[in-house]
Write a protein that holds these residues in place. Structure first.
Motif, PDB file in Angstrom:
ATOM      1  N   PRO A   9       7.926  66.707   5.662  1.00 31.69           N
ATOM      2  CA  PRO A   9       8.195  66.594   4.221  1.00 31.69           C
ATOM      3  C   PRO A   9       9.308  65.594   3.929  1.00 31.69           C
ATOM      4  O   PRO A   9      10.314  65.544   4.644  1.00 31.69           O
ATOM      5  CB  PRO A   9       8.624  68.016   3.835  1.00 31.69           C
ATOM      6  CG  PRO A   9       8.051  68.892   4.894  1.00 31.69           C
ATOM      7  CD  PRO A   9       8.073  68.078   6.147  1.00 31.69           C
ATOM      8  N   LYS A  10       9.119  64.809   2.902  1.00 27.88           N
ATOM      9  CA  LYS A  10      10.087  63.776   2.516  1.00 27.88           C
ATOM     10  C   LYS A  10      10.681  64.105   1.149  1.00 27.88           C
ATOM     11  O   LYS A  10       9.968  64.551   0.257  1.00 27.88           O
ATOM     12  CB  LYS A  10       9.401  62.406   2.424  1.00 27.88           C
ATOM     13  CG  LYS A  10       8.696  61.972   3.664  1.00 27.88           C
ATOM     14  CD  LYS A  10       9.660  61.464   4.676  1.00 27.88           C
ATOM     15  CE  LYS A  10       8.862  60.911   5.858  1.00 27.88           C
ATOM     16  NZ  LYS A  10       9.668  60.520   6.942  1.00 27.88           N
ATOM     17  N   PRO A  11      11.973  63.834   0.973  1.00 28.54           N
ATOM     18  CA  PRO A  11      12.585  64.043  -0.344  1.00 28.54           C
ATOM     19  C   PRO A  11      12.389  62.820  -1.235  1.00 28.54           C
ATOM     20  O   PRO A  11      12.164  61.711  -0.746  1.00 28.54           O
ATOM     21  CB  PRO A  11      14.070  64.219  -0.012  1.00 28.54           C
ATOM     22  CG  PRO A  11      14.265  63.370   1.202  1.00 28.54           C
ATOM     23  CD  PRO A  11      12.967  63.478   1.985  1.00 28.54           C
ATOM     24  N   LEU A  12      12.471  63.028  -2.546  1.00 23.74           N
ATOM     25  CA  LEU A  12      12.436  61.917  -3.479  1.00 23.74           C
ATOM     26  C   LEU A  12      13.803  61.241  -3.459  1.00 23.74           C
ATOM     27  O   LEU A  12      14.833  61.902  -3.589  1.00 23.74           O
ATOM     28  CB  LEU A  12      12.123  62.407  -4.894  1.00 23.74           C
ATOM     29  CG  LEU A  12      11.983  61.316  -5.942  1.00 23.74           C
ATOM     30  CD1 LEU A  12      10.700  60.522  -5.717  1.00 23.74           C
ATOM     31  CD2 LEU A  12      11.969  61.912  -7.326  1.00 23.74           C
ATOM     32  N   LYS A  13      13.796  59.929  -3.276  1.00 26.78           N
ATOM     33  CA  LYS A  13      15.048  59.173  -3.261  1.00 26.78           C
ATOM     34  C   LYS A  13      15.331  58.657  -4.659  1.00 26.78           C
ATOM     35  O   LYS A  13      14.412  58.406  -5.435  1.00 26.78           O
ATOM     36  CB  LYS A  13      14.942  58.008  -2.274  1.00 26.78           C
ATOM     37  CG  LYS A  13      14.698  58.469  -0.848  1.00 26.78           C
ATOM     38  CD  LYS A  13      14.385  57.293   0.046  1.00 26.78           C
ATOM     39  CE  LYS A  13      13.914  57.793   1.398  1.00 26.78           C
ATOM     40  NZ  LYS A  13      13.056  56.839   2.068  1.00 26.78           N
ATOM     41  N   SER A  27      11.031  55.474  -2.964  1.00 27.94           N
ATOM     42  CA  SER A  27      10.121  56.523  -2.493  1.00 27.94           C
ATOM     43  C   SER A  27       8.649  56.197  -2.703  1.00 27.94           C
ATOM     44  O   SER A  27       7.799  57.059  -2.512  1.00 27.94           O
ATOM     45  CB  SER A  27      10.445  57.843  -3.204  1.00 27.94           C
ATOM     46  OG  SER A  27      11.699  58.316  -2.830  1.00 27.94           O
ATOM     47  N   VAL A  28       8.334  54.977  -3.078  1.00 28.95           N
ATOM     48  CA  VAL A  28       6.953  54.607  -3.384  1.00 28.95           C
ATOM     49  C   VAL A  28       6.032  54.888  -2.196  1.00 28.95           C
ATOM     50  O   VAL A  28       4.962  55.490  -2.361  1.00 28.95           O
ATOM     51  CB  VAL A  28       6.856  53.119  -3.802  1.00 28.95           C
ATOM     52  CG1 VAL A  28       5.416  52.656  -3.855  1.00 28.95           C
ATOM     53  CG2 VAL A  28       7.515  52.924  -5.142  1.00 28.95           C
ATOM     54  N   LEU A  90      16.207  70.939  -1.133  1.00 30.13           N
ATOM     55  CA  LEU A  90      14.945  71.519  -1.579  1.00 30.13           C
ATOM     56  C   LEU A  90      14.478  70.922  -2.903  1.00 30.13           C
ATOM     57  O   LEU A  90      13.298  70.629  -3.081  1.00 30.13           O
ATOM     58  CB  LEU A  90      15.091  73.036  -1.696  1.00 30.13           C
ATOM     59  CG  LEU A  90      13.836  73.827  -2.024  1.00 30.13           C
ATOM     60  CD1 LEU A  90      12.771  73.615  -0.962  1.00 30.13           C
ATOM     61  CD2 LEU A  90      14.164  75.298  -2.145  1.00 30.13           C
ATOM     62  N   ASP A  91      15.402  70.709  -3.844  1.00 37.96           N
ATOM     63  CA  ASP A  91      14.998  70.186  -5.157  1.00 37.96           C
ATOM     64  C   ASP A  91      14.416  68.777  -5.054  1.00 37.96           C
ATOM     65  O   ASP A  91      13.474  68.433  -5.778  1.00 37.96           O
ATOM     66  CB  ASP A  91      16.150  70.237  -6.155  1.00 37.96           C
ATOM     67  CG  ASP A  91      17.356  69.421  -5.721  1.00 37.96           C
ATOM     68  OD1 ASP A  91      17.606  69.295  -4.505  1.00 37.96           O
ATOM     69  OD2 ASP A  91      18.064  68.912  -6.599  1.00 37.96           O
ATOM     70  N   ASN A  92      14.910  67.973  -4.129  1.00 41.87           N
ATOM     71  CA  ASN A  92      14.365  66.621  -3.967  1.00 41.87           C
ATOM     72  C   ASN A  92      12.989  66.636  -3.300  1.00 41.87           C
ATOM     73  O   ASN A  92      12.145  65.787  -3.585  1.00 41.87           O
ATOM     74  CB  ASN A  92      15.332  65.748  -3.169  1.00 41.87           C
ATOM     75  CG  ASN A  92      16.603  65.468  -3.946  1.00 41.87           C
ATOM     76  OD1 ASN A  92      16.591  65.426  -5.174  1.00 41.87           O
ATOM     77  ND2 ASN A  92      17.709  65.298  -3.252  1.00 41.87           N
ATOM     78  N   LEU A  93      12.751  67.614  -2.429  1.00 42.39           N
ATOM     79  CA  LEU A  93      11.423  67.775  -1.836  1.00 42.39           C
ATOM     80  C   LEU A  93      10.406  68.144  -2.920  1.00 42.39           C
ATOM     81  O   LEU A  93       9.302  67.611  -2.968  1.00 42.39           O
ATOM     82  CB  LEU A  93      11.451  68.860  -0.756  1.00 42.39           C
ATOM     83  CG  LEU A  93      12.260  68.558   0.498  1.00 42.39           C
ATOM     84  CD1 LEU A  93      12.471  69.823   1.313  1.00 42.39           C
ATOM     85  CD2 LEU A  93      11.585  67.489   1.329  1.00 42.39           C
ATOM     86  N   CYS A  98       5.849  67.008  -6.946  1.00 43.03           N
ATOM     87  CA  CYS A  98       5.422  67.045  -8.349  1.00 43.03           C
ATOM     88  C   CYS A  98       5.140  65.650  -8.895  1.00 43.03           C
ATOM     89  O   CYS A  98       4.138  65.440  -9.594  1.00 43.03           O
ATOM     90  CB  CYS A  98       6.465  67.760  -9.197  1.00 43.03           C
ATOM     91  SG  CYS A  98       6.576  69.520  -8.832  1.00 43.03           S
ATOM     92  N   ASP A  99       5.993  64.693  -8.577  1.00 46.44           N
ATOM     93  CA  ASP A  99       5.770  63.324  -9.041  1.00 46.44           C
ATOM     94  C   ASP A  99       4.508  62.716  -8.427  1.00 46.44           C
ATOM     95  O   ASP A  99       3.788  61.963  -9.072  1.00 46.44           O
ATOM     96  CB  ASP A  99       6.974  62.441  -8.716  1.00 46.44           C
ATOM     97  CG  ASP A  99       8.163  62.698  -9.619  1.00 46.44           C
ATOM     98  OD1 ASP A  99       8.043  63.532 -10.542  1.00 46.44           O
ATOM     99  OD2 ASP A  99       9.228  62.088  -9.386  1.00 46.44           O
ATOM    100  N   SER A 100       4.230  63.045  -7.163  1.00 42.69           N
ATOM    101  CA  SER A 100       3.053  62.500  -6.487  1.00 42.69           C
ATOM    102  C   SER A 100       1.755  63.049  -7.066  1.00 42.69           C
ATOM    103  O   SER A 100       0.741  62.359  -7.099  1.00 42.69           O
ATOM    104  CB  SER A 100       3.101  62.824  -4.990  1.00 42.69           C
ATOM    105  OG  SER A 100       4.218  62.225  -4.393  1.00 42.69           O
TER     106      SER A 100
END
Length: 137
Positions: A9-13, A27-28, A90-93, A98-100
């Motif tokens: 799992p990757k976080p949103l940067k 994060s694209v 966790l919030d960035n994951l 959600c964005d994806s």
């Protein structure tokens, strides 16, 4: 609807500003990788209405959790539990997931009224992954 995305799992940067002054999203590539796997199971048209999403993020254990030598497959005695309390946040994951999924799974991530998210360590034989479950409220 339930599906699994294989991979760490990757976080949103956070968005960055280049020297030229324009904004870009670092994060694209992570979003594209998640979306490619998630869209295999996507519905014919985006969900409408109020949604609930359950997320489980599974990470490999660090080598420091294991013993050495012939006992290298065993956890150290002071290591307990399967919950991961280390980075990434966790919030960035959750934000990256959600964005994806926005646009293909649901029209807007503002439709999500309930989120449950957890971070775990996976067993040695398991792959790192993200498990997603979406339901209507």
């Amino acid at each position: 609807m339930r599906f699994t995305v294989i991979g760490t799992p990757k976080p949103l940067k956070r968005h960055r500003v280049a020297r030229s002054g324009h904004m870009y999203d670092p994060s694209v590539q992570d979003k594209k990788a998640f979306t490619l796997q998630a869209n295999i199971m996507k519905p014919d048209k985006p969900f409408e209405g109020t949604l609930k999403i359950n997320l489980k993020f599974y990470f490999k254990r660090p080598k420091s959790h294991y013993r050495t030598g012939k006992f290298s497959k065993l956890l150290k005695e002071n290591i307990s539990g399967n919950y991961n309390d280390k980075k990434p946040d966790l919030d960035n994951l959750v934000k990256l997931v959600c964005d994806s999924m926005e646009g293909s799974w649901f029209k807007n991530d503002s439709q999500i009224a309930s989120i449950r998210a957890e971070k775990f360590y996976c067993n040695q034989t398991e792959e790192p992954r993200t498990e997603v479950q979406i339901s209507f409220l």
